[in-house]
Design a protein around this motif. Structure first.
Motif, PDB file in Angstrom:
ATOM      1  N   UNK A   1       1.114  -6.176   5.842  1.00 10.35           N
ATOM      2  CA  UNK A   1       0.874  -5.542   4.556  1.00 10.35           C
ATOM      3  C   UNK A   1       1.748  -4.308   4.412  1.00 10.35           C
ATOM      4  N   UNK A   2       2.450  -4.207   3.286  1.00  8.47           N
ATOM      5  CA  UNK A   2       3.297  -3.046   2.996  1.00  8.47           C
ATOM      6  C   UNK A   2       2.702  -2.318   1.803  1.00  8.47           C
ATOM      7  N   UNK A   3       2.413  -1.033   1.972  1.00  4.05           N
ATOM      8  CA  UNK A   3       1.808  -0.249   0.900  1.00  4.05           C
ATOM      9  C   UNK A   3       2.513   1.092   0.762  1.00  4.05           C
ATOM     10  N   UNK A   4       2.442   1.656  -0.433  1.00  2.35           N
ATOM     11  CA  UNK A   4       2.978   2.983  -0.693  1.00  2.35           C
ATOM     12  C   UNK A   4       1.840   3.998  -0.768  1.00  2.35           C
ATOM     13  N   UNK A   5       2.029   5.123  -0.085  1.00  2.00           N
ATOM     14  CA  UNK A   5       1.075   6.217  -0.203  1.00  2.00           C
ATOM     15  C   UNK A   5       1.462   7.100  -1.380  1.00  2.00           C
ATOM     16  N   UNK A   6       0.534   7.451  -2.243  1.00  2.00           N
ATOM     17  CA  UNK A   6       0.862   8.335  -3.362  1.00  2.00           C
ATOM     18  C   UNK A   6       1.114   9.747  -2.870  1.00  2.00           C
ATOM     19  N   UNK A   7       2.050  10.444  -3.516  1.00  2.00           N
ATOM     20  CA  UNK A   7       2.399  11.792  -3.101  1.00  2.00           C
ATOM     21  C   UNK A   7       1.230  12.757  -3.137  1.00  2.00           C
ATOM     22  N   UNK A   8       0.307  12.566  -4.091  1.00  2.00           N
ATOM     23  CA  UNK A   8      -0.789  13.515  -4.219  1.00  2.00           C
ATOM     24  C   UNK A   8      -1.719  13.486  -3.016  1.00  2.00           C
ATOM     25  N   UNK A   9      -1.703  12.379  -2.245  1.00  2.00           N
ATOM     26  CA  UNK A   9      -2.564  12.307  -1.065  1.00  2.00           C
ATOM     27  C   UNK A   9      -2.144  13.346  -0.032  1.00  2.00           C
ATOM     28  N   UNK A  10      -0.850  13.688  -0.008  1.00  2.00           N
ATOM     29  CA  UNK A  10      -0.352  14.660   0.953  1.00  2.00           C
ATOM     30  C   UNK A  10      -0.641  16.087   0.517  1.00  2.00           C
ATOM     31  N   UNK A  11      -1.117  16.279  -0.705  1.00  2.00           N
ATOM     32  CA  UNK A  11      -1.379  17.619  -1.218  1.00  2.00           C
ATOM     33  C   UNK A  11      -2.836  18.017  -1.065  1.00  2.00           C
TER      34      UNK A  11
END
Length: 283
Positions: A255-265
């Motif tokens: 499975x390939x997924x993208x993490x949203x940038x806001x999760x790192x904030x």
């Protein structure tokens, strides 16, 4: 056809809208620790992380990084490289924290013994080890791989044609022959595919580039790839190439997924990330 084309089960291969390289899954919206953060035999999770941009740069929360990571992020000559390093390591700590039920700042990284000399500079690991992981970042994009077996990942920004010409001398003779058949952009993409497979494999076995890059064939013929390893070509951005190397037979689920940038904030990664699967080309 590469080993990545054997990374799905027979049932999944019957679904025409799904590439044989990876398997699409519903967007995870469950509580932390549920299905999307579970390690299981025959499963490989790959996470793509884009470096913060615009207002997200100021929001990047690095409080969970250790002093060594903070120092390394600050030591890059190019600020963009330091930003990507910081974002990649924040994502790594938070992802591993979700998989292991550990606060991100408490994740303790160690090195496995080097397979060549036995020194403490082999594959990165966590202590105590409950899973295998790998991290790579290049040109504004990072990738994390998580599995129950040794795994290596690599993502690279596609180089210029003149760089391909110089670096092709570091390839296996069979890979150089395949590269010579391409022209222009096709040749660059072919080089990126070969090189990311190679780096992913060398990370997976724990040697890195201390093992000669000319020694192993990672070209188009999967039958000639290193025995006991499966290569997976990973769809990502048009400007990059990415690959994963997994020890053992082809995993049943990739499975390939993208993490949203806001999760790192978000301090502590308190909110559950509403991630999205990477678009998968049709078979």
């Amino acid at each position: 056809m590469s080993g990545a084309h054997h990374a799905v089960s027979a049932q999944q291969q019957r679904e025409p809208a799904v590439s044989s390289a990876v398997t699409a899954h519903p967007l995870p919206r469950t509580a932390p620790g549920d299905e999307e953060f579970t390690v299981a035999e025959g499963r490989v999770d790959l996470w793509l992380i884009r470096s913060p941009a615009g207002p997200d740069v100021a929001l990047l929360d690095t409080s969970e990084l250790c002093p060594k990571e903070q120092h390394r992020a600050d030591s890059f000559i190019r600020p963009a490289d330091g930003l990507l390093y910081a974002a990649a390591h924040v994502a790594l700590r938070r992802l591993l924290g979700r998989y292991t039920g550990t606060p991100p700042q408490d994740i303790r990284f160690v090195r496995e013994p080097c397979p060549g000399c036995g020194g403490a500079h082999g594959r990165p690991a966590i202590a105590p080890r409950s899973l295998h992981f790998s991290l790579s970042h290049s040109g504004g994009l990072a990738m994390v791989g998580v599995a129950t077996v040794p795994v290596g990942v690599d993502v690279e920004k596609l180089p210029r044609e003149e760089t391909v010409e110089v670096c092709s001398q570091a390839l296996h003779p069979g890979e150089r022959s395949e590269l010579a058949e391409g022209r222009g952009a096709e040749r660059t993409v072919r080089f990126g595919r070969i090189w990311t497979r190679k780096e992913a494999f060398l990370k997976g076995i724990g040697t890195g580039l201390s093992r000669p890059s000319t020694e192993d064939y990672l070209g188009a013929d999967a039958r000639l790839h290193p025995h006991g390893w499966t290569m997976i070509d990973v769809p990502c951005d048009p400007t990059h190439s990415a690959a994963a190397a997994v020890k053992g037979p082809a995993p049943a689920t990739v499975t390939v997924r993208r993490l949203p940038g806001q999760w790192l904030a978000t301090p502590g990664g308190a909110t559950v990330p509403t991630v999205r699967d990477v678009p998968v080309p049709a078979s």
